[in-house]
Design a protein around this motif. Structure first.
Motif, PDB file in Angstrom:
ATOM      1  N   GLN A 163     -39.605 -21.726  -8.348  1.00 27.23           N
ATOM      2  CA  GLN A 163     -40.877 -22.252  -7.846  1.00 27.23           C
ATOM      3  C   GLN A 163     -41.474 -23.284  -8.802  1.00 27.23           C
ATOM      4  OE1 GLN A 163     -42.045 -21.847  -4.792  1.00 27.23           O
ATOM      5  NE2 GLN A 163     -40.282 -20.537  -4.385  1.00 27.23           N
ATOM      6  N   THR A 164     -41.405 -23.021 -10.089  1.00 27.43           N
ATOM      7  CA  THR A 164     -41.920 -23.952 -11.091  1.00 27.43           C
ATOM      8  C   THR A 164     -41.155 -25.268 -11.053  1.00 27.43           C
ATOM      9  OG1 THR A 164     -42.644 -22.147 -12.513  1.00 27.43           O
ATOM     10  CG2 THR A 164     -42.310 -24.289 -13.572  1.00 27.43           C
ATOM     11  N   GLN A 165     -39.835 -25.180 -11.024  1.00 26.33           N
ATOM     12  CA  GLN A 165     -39.026 -26.399 -11.004  1.00 26.33           C
ATOM     13  C   GLN A 165     -39.180 -27.167  -9.698  1.00 26.33           C
ATOM     14  OE1 GLN A 165     -34.995 -25.947 -12.269  1.00 26.33           O
ATOM     15  NE2 GLN A 165     -35.598 -25.425 -14.343  1.00 26.33           N
ATOM     16  N   MET A 166     -39.306 -26.464  -8.583  1.00 23.53           N
ATOM     17  CA  MET A 166     -39.504 -27.148  -7.307  1.00 23.53           C
ATOM     18  C   MET A 166     -40.840 -27.882  -7.288  1.00 23.53           C
ATOM     19  SD  MET A 166     -37.086 -27.274  -5.129  1.00 23.53           S
ATOM     20  CE  MET A 166     -37.846 -27.558  -3.539  1.00 23.53           C
ATOM     21  N   ALA A 167     -41.887 -27.261  -7.789  1.00 15.55           N
ATOM     22  CA  ALA A 167     -43.202 -27.910  -7.820  1.00 15.55           C
ATOM     23  C   ALA A 167     -43.156 -29.171  -8.677  1.00 15.55           C
ATOM     24  CB  ALA A 167     -44.255 -26.942  -8.340  1.00 15.55           C
ATOM     25  N   ALA A 168     -42.512 -29.073  -9.834  1.00 14.01           N
ATOM     26  CA  ALA A 168     -42.404 -30.235 -10.720  1.00 14.01           C
ATOM     27  C   ALA A 168     -41.555 -31.326 -10.073  1.00 14.01           C
ATOM     28  CB  ALA A 168     -41.808 -29.820 -12.064  1.00 14.01           C
TER      29      ALA A 168
END
Length: 152
Positions: free
Chosen positions: A84-89
Motif C-alpha cells: 500500500q505504501t509503495q502503491m501510494a508513492a
C-alpha cells in the motif's frame, strides 16, 4: 487454491479439545531479527524465526499449522502495508510504475498459489498437508515482503 488457502488459514485459530492451551507464539522473534538485520541476506534468515520458536515445545500437525499460520499472518500484514505504501508513492510519482507494481503483485499471487498448491498436493492425504501448505504460504509471502521492502 484460494478456497484451500482461506480454509486452512482459519484452521490454526480453532483449538482441538485435546489441546490444553495454544502453543506459545510471539511475533517478536521475527520482528527483532528483522530489526537487527542490516543486510538483505540477514533478513531472509529471519523468515520462520517465530515459527521455529513456537515449535520448540514440539507438537504435531496442529501445532505446526498454528505456528506457521500465525507467522503467515505477520508476514501478510507486513506485505499489505509495504504494498500500500509503495502503491501510494508510485501513483503520486510514476503511474507507469504503479501499473507495473500492481501487475507484479498479481503475478506473484498466481505464483504463490501455484507453488503452494503443488506443495499441498505433494502430501496427498497426509497429516502434514496443512502445515506444509501454511509453511509454504508463510515463506513465499515473507520473501515477497522482503523484496518489496527492499524497494524492488
Amino acid at each position: 487454491m484460494m478456497r484451500v488457502f482461506a480454509a486452512f488459514v482459519a484452521l490454526p485459530c480453532l483449538a482441538p479439545p485435546a489441546l490444553a492451551q495454544e502453543p506459545d507464539y510471539d511475533d517478536a522473534f521475527t520482528a527483532t531479527c528483522l530489526q537487527d538485520a542490516a543486510l538483505a541476506q540477514e533478513k531472509v534468515a529471519c523468515i520462520g524465526a517465530s515459527s521455529l520458536a513456537c515449535l520448540q515445545d514440539g507438537g504435531g500437525s496442529y501445532v505446526e499449522s498454528y505456528c506457521f499460520g500465525r507467522e503467515l499472518a505477520f508476514w501478510d500484514d507486513r506485505l499489505n502495508a509495504v504494498y500500500q505504501t509503495q502503491m501510494a508513492a508510485a501513483r503520486a510519482d510514476d503511474p507507469l510504475l504503479a501499473d507495473r507494481l500492481r501487475d507484479l503483485q498479481r503475478a506473484w499471487i498466481g505464483y504463490r498459489d501455484a507453488r503452494c498448491d503443488a506443495v499441498f498436493a505433494a502430501w496427498g492425504e497426509g497429516t502434514g498437508q496443512i502445515p506444509a501448505l501454511l509453511e509454504c504460504l508463510m515463506r513465499t509471502t515473507a520473501a515477497q515482503t522482503l523484496f518489496l521492502e527492499d524497494g524492488l
